[in-house]
Motif scaffolding. Structure first.
Motif, PDB file in Angstrom:
ATOM      1  N   THR A 173       4.775   1.997  -1.047  1.00  0.00           N
ATOM      2  CA  THR A 173       3.599   1.207  -1.380  1.00  0.00           C
ATOM      3  C   THR A 173       2.404   1.753  -0.611  1.00  0.00           C
ATOM      4  O   THR A 173       2.269   1.540   0.588  1.00  0.00           O
ATOM      5  CB  THR A 173       3.836  -0.268  -1.023  1.00  0.00           C
ATOM      6  OG1 THR A 173       4.205  -0.358   0.351  1.00  0.00           O
ATOM      7  CG2 THR A 173       4.927  -0.853  -1.894  1.00  0.00           C
ATOM      8  N   PHE A 219      -5.581 -10.802  -1.277  1.00  0.00           N
ATOM      9  CA  PHE A 219      -6.167  -9.587  -1.835  1.00  0.00           C
ATOM     10  C   PHE A 219      -7.683  -9.672  -1.714  1.00  0.00           C
ATOM     11  O   PHE A 219      -8.297 -10.618  -2.215  1.00  0.00           O
ATOM     12  CB  PHE A 219      -5.762  -9.416  -3.303  1.00  0.00           C
ATOM     13  CG  PHE A 219      -4.280  -9.388  -3.516  1.00  0.00           C
ATOM     14  CD1 PHE A 219      -3.550  -8.245  -3.242  1.00  0.00           C
ATOM     15  CD2 PHE A 219      -3.615 -10.514  -3.975  1.00  0.00           C
ATOM     16  CE1 PHE A 219      -2.187  -8.221  -3.438  1.00  0.00           C
ATOM     17  CE2 PHE A 219      -2.251 -10.497  -4.173  1.00  0.00           C
ATOM     18  CZ  PHE A 219      -1.527  -9.343  -3.898  1.00  0.00           C
ATOM     19  N   THR A 278      -6.506  -5.555  -6.468  1.00  0.00           N
ATOM     20  CA  THR A 278      -5.680  -4.643  -5.678  1.00  0.00           C
ATOM     21  C   THR A 278      -5.255  -3.466  -6.528  1.00  0.00           C
ATOM     22  O   THR A 278      -5.214  -3.546  -7.766  1.00  0.00           O
ATOM     23  CB  THR A 278      -4.428  -5.351  -5.131  1.00  0.00           C
ATOM     24  OG1 THR A 278      -3.725  -4.455  -4.255  1.00  0.00           O
ATOM     25  CG2 THR A 278      -3.487  -5.752  -6.260  1.00  0.00           C
ATOM     26  N   TRP A 301       0.384  -2.478  -3.959  1.00  0.00           N
ATOM     27  CA  TRP A 301       1.124  -3.741  -3.924  1.00  0.00           C
ATOM     28  C   TRP A 301       2.621  -3.472  -4.057  1.00  0.00           C
ATOM     29  O   TRP A 301       3.402  -3.760  -3.175  1.00  0.00           O
ATOM     30  CB  TRP A 301       0.623  -4.653  -5.038  1.00  0.00           C
ATOM     31  CG  TRP A 301       1.099  -6.066  -4.926  1.00  0.00           C
ATOM     32  CD1 TRP A 301       1.767  -6.619  -3.886  1.00  0.00           C
ATOM     33  CD2 TRP A 301       0.931  -7.099  -5.893  1.00  0.00           C
ATOM     34  NE1 TRP A 301       2.035  -7.940  -4.132  1.00  0.00           N
ATOM     35  CE2 TRP A 301       1.525  -8.261  -5.366  1.00  0.00           C
ATOM     36  CE3 TRP A 301       0.336  -7.160  -7.143  1.00  0.00           C
ATOM     37  CZ2 TRP A 301       1.546  -9.466  -6.061  1.00  0.00           C
ATOM     38  CZ3 TRP A 301       0.348  -8.357  -7.830  1.00  0.00           C
ATOM     39  CH2 TRP A 301       0.950  -9.494  -7.288  1.00  0.00           C
TER      40      TRP A 301
END
Length: 262
Positions: free
Chosen positions: A14, A45, A50, A55
């Motif tokens: 991520t 966020f 985002t 994420w």
């Protein structure tokens, strides 16, 4: 609730992965979030948006495939914590997201760069390609009017290039403000060593193209219309011929008018 833009299938952790159009995706996502009832107030966020890969990664998703192969800009909208909201919640969700949807659609028309591509030889429209330096996604202009529209984030400097097989590439640098910019291109045909103009792809088969399009029109579900027009035309011809025949018989029966003597 959050707006997610393009993910990446090339990473296994991520992490933020910005595509060449990252600024445009951020611009689109921010419009939706800021027009929402409370999405931009998210504490998880920043700004309610985002990057998808930041994420959690998804492999083989349609967002990446559509963007990489066809240049489609797609957003994922997380509008509820409940995956299957009840019917009673739908009116509230609609009210929260209505203006976001409308403003997002309106922004796609009011921003970016658009225009047409012409040939310097007679001003003929050219179905060429528009490319922005640093972004590997090309936009093809329309076949008939050679019009195009390229989404770009406002408040930025871009080098826009127009290309067409058989023509010299032309580029120009622009500063894009809040509003969309109209940018037309006029391309010069390439010249050989002998000084002859190279024939472009749209010039070589114009006659054949017109004939093929006419055949496609006849075979593409319009054959019944053509038969009806032929029958109507034939009936009009018979009706006109019948009228002329009746008029001729009427004149023969009545005969020429005689003048009365005084």
């Amino acid at each position: 609730m959050v707006v997610i833009w393009v993910r990446s299938k090339f990473i296994v952790w991520t992490n933020y992965f910005g595509c060449p159009d990252d600024e445009t995706f951020r611009f689109m996502a921010s419009i939706y979030s800021q027009s929402h009832y409370n999405m931009s107030l998210s504490k998880e966020f920043r700004g309610g948006i985002t990057n998808g890969a930041s994420w959690y990664p998804i492999y083989g998703g349609m967002q990446d495939w559509n963007y990489i192969h066809y240049g489609c800009f797609e957003l994922t909208l997380e509008i509820s914590d409940n995956k299957w909201p009840s019917a009673t919640e739908l009116p509230t969700l609609w009210e929260y997201n209505k203006m976001s949807m409308l403003n997002l659609v309106a922004s796609l028309v009011k921003t970016g760069v658009h225009g047409r591509i012409f040939s310097s030889d007679g001003g003929r429209p050219l179905p060429g390609f528009i490319t922005v330096k640093g972004m590997n996604q090309s936009v093809k202009s329309g076949k008939t009017f050679a019009d195009y529209h390229r989404l770009l984030a406002p408040r930025g400097r871009y080098e826009v290039m127009a290309a067409m097989p058989g023509y010299k590439l032309r580029s120009t640098c622009i500063w894009l403000d809040e509003a969309a910019m109209t940018l037309d291109f006029v391309l010069d045909a390439e010249v050989t060593l002998k000084g002859n103009l190279l024939r472009s792809g749209c010039e070589c088969d114009c006659g054949n193209t017109i004939r093929l399009e006419f055949v496609d029109f006849l075979l593409g579900g319009h054959l019944e219309v053509c038969f009806i027009l032929i029958i109507v035309g034939f009936l009009c011809f018979l009706f006109q011929r019948r009228m002329k025949s009746n008029l001729s018989k009427h004149r023969q029966v009545v005969g020429p008018k005689r003048l009365a003597g005084v």
